[in-house]
Design a protein around this motif. Sequence first.
Motif, PDB file in Angstrom:
ATOM      1  N   MET A  86       1.892   7.626  12.167  1.00  0.00           N
ATOM      2  CA  MET A  86       2.222   8.402  10.891  1.00  0.00           C
ATOM      3  C   MET A  86       1.134   8.017  10.085  1.00  0.00           C
ATOM      4  O   MET A  86       0.868   6.722   9.763  1.00  0.00           O
ATOM      5  CB  MET A  86       3.548   7.972  10.303  1.00  0.00           C
ATOM      6  N   ALA A  87       0.585   8.946   9.156  1.00  0.00           N
ATOM      7  CA  ALA A  87      -0.296   8.431   7.981  1.00  0.00           C
ATOM      8  C   ALA A  87       0.566   8.707   6.587  1.00  0.00           C
ATOM      9  O   ALA A  87       1.028   9.781   6.595  1.00  0.00           O
ATOM     10  CB  ALA A  87      -1.460   9.531   8.061  1.00  0.00           C
ATOM     11  N   ILE A  88       0.398   7.611   5.644  1.00  0.00           N
ATOM     12  CA  ILE A  88       1.053   7.841   4.600  1.00  0.00           C
ATOM     13  C   ILE A  88      -0.245   8.174   3.342  1.00  0.00           C
ATOM     14  O   ILE A  88      -0.937   6.985   3.283  1.00  0.00           O
ATOM     15  CB  ILE A  88       1.825   6.508   4.196  1.00  0.00           C
ATOM     16  N   VAL A  89      -0.020   8.914   2.920  1.00  0.00           N
ATOM     17  CA  VAL A  89      -1.552   9.458   1.998  1.00  0.00           C
ATOM     18  C   VAL A  89      -0.991   9.501   0.443  1.00  0.00           C
ATOM     19  O   VAL A  89      -0.154  10.497  -0.073  1.00  0.00           O
ATOM     20  CB  VAL A  89      -2.084  10.577   2.362  1.00  0.00           C
ATOM     21  N   GLY A  90      -1.235   8.629  -0.267  1.00  0.00           N
ATOM     22  CA  GLY A  90      -1.189   8.527  -1.652  1.00  0.00           C
ATOM     23  C   GLY A  90      -2.186   9.266  -2.401  1.00  0.00           C
ATOM     24  O   GLY A  90      -3.149   9.792  -1.976  1.00  0.00           O
ATOM     25  N   ASN A  91      -2.179   8.916  -3.729  1.00  0.00           N
ATOM     26  CA  ASN A  91      -3.291   9.723  -4.677  1.00  0.00           C
ATOM     27  C   ASN A  91      -4.214   8.525  -5.087  1.00  0.00           C
ATOM     28  O   ASN A  91      -5.131   8.772  -5.958  1.00  0.00           O
ATOM     29  CB  ASN A  91      -2.554  10.068  -5.967  1.00  0.00           C
ATOM     30  N   SER A  92      -4.416   7.536  -4.561  1.00  0.00           N
ATOM     31  CA  SER A  92      -5.201   6.245  -5.011  1.00  0.00           C
ATOM     32  C   SER A  92      -6.854   6.857  -4.356  1.00  0.00           C
ATOM     33  O   SER A  92      -7.034   7.586  -3.475  1.00  0.00           O
ATOM     34  CB  SER A  92      -4.982   5.275  -4.248  1.00  0.00           C
ATOM     35  N   THR A  93      -7.680   6.435  -5.253  1.00  0.00           N
ATOM     36  CA  THR A  93      -8.975   6.559  -4.794  1.00  0.00           C
ATOM     37  C   THR A  93      -9.758   5.825  -3.910  1.00  0.00           C
ATOM     38  O   THR A  93     -11.243   5.670  -3.334  1.00  0.00           O
ATOM     39  CB  THR A  93     -10.003   6.622  -6.018  1.00  0.00           C
ATOM     40  N   CYS A  94      -9.126   4.891  -3.016  1.00  0.00           N
ATOM     41  CA  CYS A  94      -9.437   4.088  -2.194  1.00  0.00           C
ATOM     42  C   CYS A  94     -10.052   4.546  -0.945  1.00  0.00           C
ATOM     43  O   CYS A  94     -10.828   3.855  -0.302  1.00  0.00           O
ATOM     44  CB  CYS A  94      -8.337   3.085  -1.765  1.00  0.00           C
ATOM     45  N   GLU A  95      -9.851   5.909  -0.631  1.00  0.00           N
ATOM     46  CA  GLU A  95     -10.483   6.439   0.480  1.00  0.00           C
ATOM     47  C   GLU A  95     -11.559   7.183   0.258  1.00  0.00           C
ATOM     48  O   GLU A  95     -12.580   7.717   0.947  1.00  0.00           O
ATOM     49  CB  GLU A  95      -9.381   7.269   1.405  1.00  0.00           C
ATOM     50  N   SER A  96     -11.870   7.412  -1.012  1.00  0.00           N
ATOM     51  CA  SER A  96     -12.959   8.190  -1.538  1.00  0.00           C
ATOM     52  C   SER A  96     -14.348   7.660  -0.944  1.00  0.00           C
ATOM     53  O   SER A  96     -14.715   6.575  -0.800  1.00  0.00           O
ATOM     54  CB  SER A  96     -13.325   8.040  -2.957  1.00  0.00           C
ATOM     55  N   GLY A  97     -15.122   8.532  -0.034  1.00  0.00           N
ATOM     56  CA  GLY A  97     -16.345   8.392   0.285  1.00  0.00           C
ATOM     57  C   GLY A  97     -16.197   7.796   1.566  1.00  0.00           C
ATOM     58  O   GLY A  97     -17.423   7.560   2.406  1.00  0.00           O
ATOM     59  N   LYS A  98     -15.038   7.721   2.445  1.00  0.00           N
ATOM     60  CA  LYS A  98     -15.109   7.046   3.806  1.00  0.00           C
ATOM     61  C   LYS A  98     -14.886   8.051   4.823  1.00  0.00           C
ATOM     62  O   LYS A  98     -15.203   7.658   5.896  1.00  0.00           O
ATOM     63  CB  LYS A  98     -13.681   6.128   3.724  1.00  0.00           C
ATOM     64  N   GLY A  99     -14.680   9.367   4.599  1.00  0.00           N
ATOM     65  CA  GLY A  99     -14.803  10.389   5.378  1.00  0.00           C
ATOM     66  C   GLY A  99     -13.811  10.378   6.477  1.00  0.00           C
ATOM     67  O   GLY A  99     -14.004  10.584   7.877  1.00  0.00           O
ATOM     68  N   ARG A 100     -12.608   9.931   6.176  1.00  0.00           N
ATOM     69  CA  ARG A 100     -11.333   9.658   7.118  1.00  0.00           C
ATOM     70  C   ARG A 100     -10.437  10.848   7.314  1.00  0.00           C
ATOM     71  O   ARG A 100      -9.302  10.765   7.797  1.00  0.00           O
ATOM     72  CB  ARG A 100     -10.681   8.339   6.998  1.00  0.00           C
TER      73      ARG A 100
END
Length: 68
Positions: free
Chosen positions: A1-15
């Motif tokens: 399961m993936a939990i996806v929030g609104n944080s910018t922590c994944e920006s630029g990581k291409g996941r």
Amino acid sequence: MAIVGNSTCESGKGRGSEIDAHDLVVRFNRAKLTPDFSRDYGVKTDVHVISPKAVSPVFPGARFMVSP
């Protein structure tokens, strides 16, 4: 399961593809699925959890849960 929030922590990581590959993807409130975010955050949405005050887009096929 993936939990996806609104944080910018994944920006630029291409996941985005990695997120979409999960069996279940849960997104919260005003999740953005526009092409400029999909590379990092994916587009799959199985469950969309929103607060009553959140104005949010509709995700076709998603199950909706509203938190109190």
